[in-house]
Design a protein around this motif. Structure first.
Motif, mmCIF file in Angstrom:
data_model
loop_
_atom_site.group_PDB
_atom_site.id
_atom_site.type_symbol
_atom_site.label_atom_id
_atom_site.label_comp_id
_atom_site.label_asym_id
_atom_site.label_seq_id
_atom_site.Cartn_x
_atom_site.Cartn_y
_atom_site.Cartn_z
ATOM 1 N N ASN A 1 3.671 1.720 -1.537
ATOM 2 C CA ASN A 1 4.357 1.565 -0.255
ATOM 3 C C ASN A 1 5.845 1.438 -0.545
ATOM 4 N N SER A 2 6.629 2.391 -0.081
ATOM 5 C CA SER A 2 8.054 2.387 -0.404
ATOM 6 C C SER A 2 8.811 1.269 0.293
ATOM 7 N N MET A 3 8.176 0.559 1.226
ATOM 8 C CA MET A 3 8.840 -0.553 1.905
ATOM 9 C C MET A 3 8.724 -1.861 1.126
ATOM 10 N N VAL A 4 7.978 -1.852 0.019
ATOM 11 C CA VAL A 4 7.739 -3.084 -0.753
ATOM 12 C C VAL A 4 8.885 -3.299 -1.739
ATOM 13 N N ASP B 1 18.941 -1.758 -2.990
ATOM 14 C CA ASP B 1 17.675 -1.720 -2.269
ATOM 15 C C ASP B 1 17.884 -0.917 -0.988
ATOM 16 N N PHE B 2 16.895 -0.938 -0.085
ATOM 17 C CA PHE B 2 16.988 -0.128 1.126
ATOM 18 C C PHE B 2 17.985 -0.697 2.136
ATOM 19 N N THR B 3 18.453 -1.935 1.941
ATOM 20 C CA THR B 3 19.491 -2.486 2.811
ATOM 21 C C THR B 3 20.885 -2.195 2.267
ATOM 22 N N LEU B 4 20.957 -1.437 1.184
ATOM 23 C CA LEU B 4 22.207 -1.018 0.544
ATOM 24 C C LEU B 4 22.945 -2.184 -0.086
ATOM 25 N N THR B 5 22.195 -3.213 -0.447
ATOM 26 C CA THR B 5 22.756 -4.365 -1.139
ATOM 27 C C THR B 5 22.669 -4.141 -2.634
ATOM 28 N N THR C 1 10.850 9.611 9.970
ATOM 29 C CA THR C 1 11.428 8.620 10.874
ATOM 30 C C THR C 1 10.558 7.365 10.908
ATOM 31 N N GLY C 2 11.187 6.227 10.690
ATOM 32 C CA GLY C 2 10.470 4.964 10.641
ATOM 33 C C GLY C 2 9.885 4.643 9.286
ATOM 34 N N GLY C 3 10.009 5.582 8.337
ATOM 35 C CA GLY C 3 9.452 5.384 7.002
ATOM 36 C C GLY C 3 10.512 4.986 6.003
ATOM 37 N N GLY C 4 10.188 5.201 4.738
ATOM 38 C CA GLY C 4 11.068 4.760 3.670
ATOM 39 C C GLY C 4 12.180 5.745 3.368
ATOM 40 N N ARG D 1 16.501 -6.909 -6.557
ATOM 41 C CA ARG D 1 16.378 -6.256 -5.244
ATOM 42 C C ARG D 1 15.618 -4.936 -5.346
ATOM 43 N N GLY D 2 14.820 -4.775 -6.386
ATOM 44 C CA GLY D 2 14.180 -3.493 -6.624
ATOM 45 C C GLY D 2 12.814 -3.350 -5.969
ATOM 46 N N ARG D 3 12.300 -2.128 -6.040
ATOM 47 C CA ARG D 3 10.947 -1.823 -5.598
ATOM 48 C C ARG D 3 9.940 -2.558 -6.474
ATOM 49 N N LEU D 4 8.736 -2.788 -5.940
ATOM 50 C CA LEU D 4 7.703 -3.511 -6.669
ATOM 51 C C LEU D 4 6.389 -2.739 -6.645
ATOM 52 N N LEU D 5 5.594 -2.959 -7.672
ATOM 53 C CA LEU D 5 4.254 -2.388 -7.726
ATOM 54 C C LEU D 5 3.306 -3.199 -6.844
ATOM 55 N N ILE D 6 2.199 -2.578 -6.464
ATOM 56 C CA ILE D 6 1.215 -3.245 -5.605
ATOM 57 C C ILE D 6 -0.112 -3.395 -6.340
ATOM 58 N N GLY D 7 -0.774 -2.286 -6.644
ATOM 59 C CA GLY D 7 -2.056 -2.348 -7.324
ATOM 60 C C GLY D 7 -2.790 -1.033 -7.193
ATOM 61 N N TYR D 8 -4.047 -1.035 -7.606
ATOM 62 C CA TYR D 8 -4.819 0.196 -7.577
ATOM 63 C C TYR D 8 -6.308 -0.137 -7.541
ATOM 64 N N PHE D 9 -7.077 0.819 -7.052
ATOM 65 C CA PHE D 9 -8.530 0.721 -7.061
ATOM 66 C C PHE D 9 -9.073 1.578 -8.189
#
Length: 739
Positions: free
Chosen positions: A72-75, A376-380, A300-303, A88-96
């Motif tokens: 998820n690119s919003m994570v 990050d996505f907030t440009l910080t 639109t509305g995505g990452g 402020r970086g992207r993070l991993l989530i997991g996998y099945f």
């Protein structure tokens, strides 16, 4: 009567767009990626996404299992005490992991682009498991349907949460890279697994607050299993838990066909926004894989289109990179007539001006702004250094991304983008340069030491001289369009007229004053004046020779010639009408660095290089810089038959064209905004076949068309007919995937 019938048919073609009869399902099946052996890595695997959520499928290396990744690119992390790429970086989530009963022996997969689904069959010592998976476009789900034969019906699914520390930190630990290791890094809390109300949940909390929630359930029916996964992120609160849980709580098996139908309809509406068909099957497959990748990664509305899209893995680059990567990722959005995919970038800039201001040192925040290398996505991100010091002052990144905003405006002619986002942002970006200009005895303005991305510092750095010149000229043009009487107009005029020439030597463009281009370097930041800015262009005497000398020298130094080194050179040659050289350089990407699934990887995953490769193809087929539409400006000589429909140009024109036997035989232009229309074409003796526009010869190969907003015109060679736009070339093996 016959003339009346022909006129009626022509008007029908013109207004209804019926000159195209593409069987999209059949055409897109020619573009599918296929695997006759199972992939085992991110850069081999079929990938899916809906603009924020993403997944890929592969055999898990070293294990008897099939991996379905959750992305998820919003994570993101949100540490206020660490604005770096670690905090402020992207993070991993997991996998099945799908654990079969038997041992995996073989398998095949197909990425069905038309339906945006991955299908396949896993063969084990106990039987087979057929898979069908997608990331639903209109809802936040990963769906994986698995149908097993009798010997495999007891297969199982299990979720494995990832470590939520910075992927850059984790990557450095794994590779033993001390240079990328942050010694005082504090880990995020461990993931928390739970189950309630028939759902499985994973909560990954963050030190800074908020976190990531993953919810899933399995619908099991005899030998068929459907895994349904949802994911959400929130900060600073924990509402993501409720969001993910709610998304799954009421979802039943009967709802799945509705979800899949809406998902397919979205993609079936997406692809026909434009059409490109090439005689080179490999290039055509590659092109449509990028169109698929774009909409999988953003909308639109995505990452935002960062380095990884929604398919994050361990990497030294878990952020948005602004000294080239984001810019290249978006270029193909504009001519492909998929402008909605560019809006996350417009929104990111427009919604975060305060953060852009805070990226410059405090004394300059009154009227300046900047972008550091990574945010990050907030440009910080980290504070941008002041020019003229020994520190690396990489100032041009915000001005360069403003060029993308300019393209979004010019291709749409949406004045609100110009007024509300581009103008105020570019004004501040240029203002950060102005205090650091000095005037010599001849009246020339020079820029203090700045940093050319990944190369070094120099006075009159070409990266910044080109961007500053473009920025001032664009602000003058924007203030005219918007009727803004800006107090800085005299200053912008002075800079545009008196800024120093680009430093160059016997090898072409230098990095800057007294700093030659003398070592291998993947970036082409010192060549932006040629492309994409076109400040030096094919209509100026001597520019082509200077470009060729610069590019040849750039590529002559081995050691750091990588993916976008090739795509950059391809677009540079295309800008000057050198189609054969443009294709030669693009083929260099395929020969050396492109991966089986069209992803790209150096020391970490990056998606901008293949996406910029799609733009190379656009540049060969259609260009519109300088207020002129150029149809087939740089087509390789070996591409005798080429067809495209509804590619978009600056000025908001939709252009369709046919080239047959090496000759342009058909052009259709529709004006969406009523902008002036000047056409450059090699078509012999073009005539207006349909439409009321008058074709006025300006000079050889250049024509003025008096098209009003909403009007269209069809041109053919004298005596020619209106063709039907259809795929060119024959059948053949789908090029990408693993064979």
């Amino acid at each position: 009567m016959k003339k009346l019938l022909l006129l009626t048919i022509a008007i029908w073609y013109l207004t209804a767009g019926c000159y195209s009869q593409t069987d999209w399902k059949s055409f897109m099946s020619r573009q599918d990626m296929t695997w006759t052996r199972l992939p085992q890595t991110w850069y081999e695997a079929p990938f899916m996404g809906n603009g924020s959520m993403g997944s890929y499928i592969c055999k898990e290396p070293g294990k008897n299992a099939i991996r379905v990744d959750v992305g998820n690119s919003m994570v993101h992390d949100h540490r206020t005490d660490d604005a770096s790429i670690y905090g402020r970086g992207r993070l991993l989530i997991g996998y099945f992991l799908l654990h079969p009963v038997g041992e995996i022996k073989s398998g095949d997969l197909r990425l069905d682009l038309w339906n945006a689904e991955t299908t396949g069959c896993i063969r084990t010592t106990r039987g087979e498991i057929k898979l069908r998976a997608c990331v639903t476009s209109e809802s936040p789900y990963i769906l994986v349907e698995a149908e097993a034969t009798a010997g495999e019906k007891e297969f199982t699914w299990k979720f494995y949460p990832e470590n939520t520390d910075s992927p850059r930190q984790l990557n450095a630990i794994r590779k033993g890279n001390k240079n990328h290791l942050k010694k005082d890094y504090v880990s995020n809390p461990a993931p928390q697994l739970s189950a309630r109300n028939g759902l499985n949940l994973c909560w990954q909390p963050l030190l800074a607050g908020g976190g990531t929630a993953t919810a899933w359930k399995e619908i099991r029916k005899e030998n068929t299993s459907t895994l349904i996964v949802s994911n959400a992120h929130s900060f600073p609160g924990t509402e993501a838990l409720q969001k993910a849980e709610t998304a799954l709580a009421s979802l039943q098996e009967a709802d799945l066909p509705v979800l899949r139908k809406a998902h397919r309809e979205w993609w079936h509406n997406y692809y026909p926004q434009s059409f490109v068909s090439l005689p080179d099957k490999k290039m055509e497959n590659f092109y449509w894989a990028q169109m698929y990748k774009l909409a999988s990664a953003t909308r639109t509305g995505g990452g935002l289109l960062d380095n990884s899209g929604p398919w994050q893995v361990l990497t030294p680059w878990p952020n948005a990179w602004w000294n080239l990567n984001v810019q290249l990722s978006y270029w193909s959005v504009y001519p492909s007539n998929r402008l909605e995919l560019g809006m996350p970038l417009v929104d990111a800039i427009g919604n975060n001006l305060d953060n852009l201001i805070n990226n410059v040192p405090e004394p300059y925040r009154k009227d300046a702004a900047a972008l550091p290398v990574a945010t990050d996505f907030t440009l910080t991100g980290a504070t941008v250094n002041v020019p003229g010091t020994e520190k690396k002052a990489q100032v041009g990144n915000l001005t360069w991304i403003c060029h993308n905003l300019w393209l979004q405006y010019r291709f749409s002619m949406n004045e609100s983008i110009l007024r509300n986002t581009l103008y105020p942002t570019l004004r501040r970006a240029v203002n950060f340069y102005l205090p650091f200009l000095t005037e010599d005895k001849s009246g020339k303005l020079h820029l203090k030491r700045t940093y050319s991305p990944e190369y070094g510092t120099a006075e009159d750095c070409n990266y910044d001289i080109a961007l500053l010149r473009w920025g001032c000229n664009t602000l003058l043009e924007a203030s005219r369009i918007l009727s803004v009487d800006d107090e800085l107009i005299p200053r912008w005029k002075q800079v545009a007229e008196h800024l120093t020439d680009y430093p160059q030597d016997e090898n072409g463009m230098m990095i800057g004053k007294d700093v030659p281009f003398s070592r291998s370097h993947r970036h082409y930041s010192h060549l932006l004046m040629f492309y994409p800015l076109y400040l030096l262009n094919a209509e100026q005497n001597g520019s082509k020779e200077l470009m060729e000398k610069s590019v040849e020298h750039w590529h002559s130094l081995p050691g750091n010639i990588l993916g976008y080194t090739y795509t950059g050179a391809s677009s540079l040659y295309a800008a000057f009408g050198e189609g054969d050289k443009a294709l030669e350089k693009l083929n260099g990407l395929f020969a050396r660095t492109l991966r089986p699934n069209t992803m790209y990887m150096e020391s970490g995953p990056v998606i901008e290089t293949p996406l910029s490769g799609a733009q190379c193809i656009h540049d060969m087929l259609l260009q519109s810089w300088g207020g002129k539409i150029r149809v087939f400006p740089a087509v390789p000589s070996q591409w005798k038959d080429v067809q495209f429909k509804d590619l978009r140009t600056e000025g908001a024109f939709l252009v369709s064209a046919v080239r047959k036997g090496g000759k342009t035989s058909f052009i259709r232009i529709k004006s969406l905004a009523g902008e002036p229309c000047i056409l450059r074409t090699d078509m012999a003796n073009p005539v207006v076949k349909a439409g009321n526009a008058t074709l006025t010869l300006q000079k050889e190969g250049e024509y003025l068309l008096d098209l009003k907003k909403g009007e269209s015109v069809i041109l053919t060679a004298a005596g020619g007919n209106i063709p039907v736009i259809n795929p060119v070339g024959g059948e053949g093996e789908n090029y990408f995937g693993l064979k």
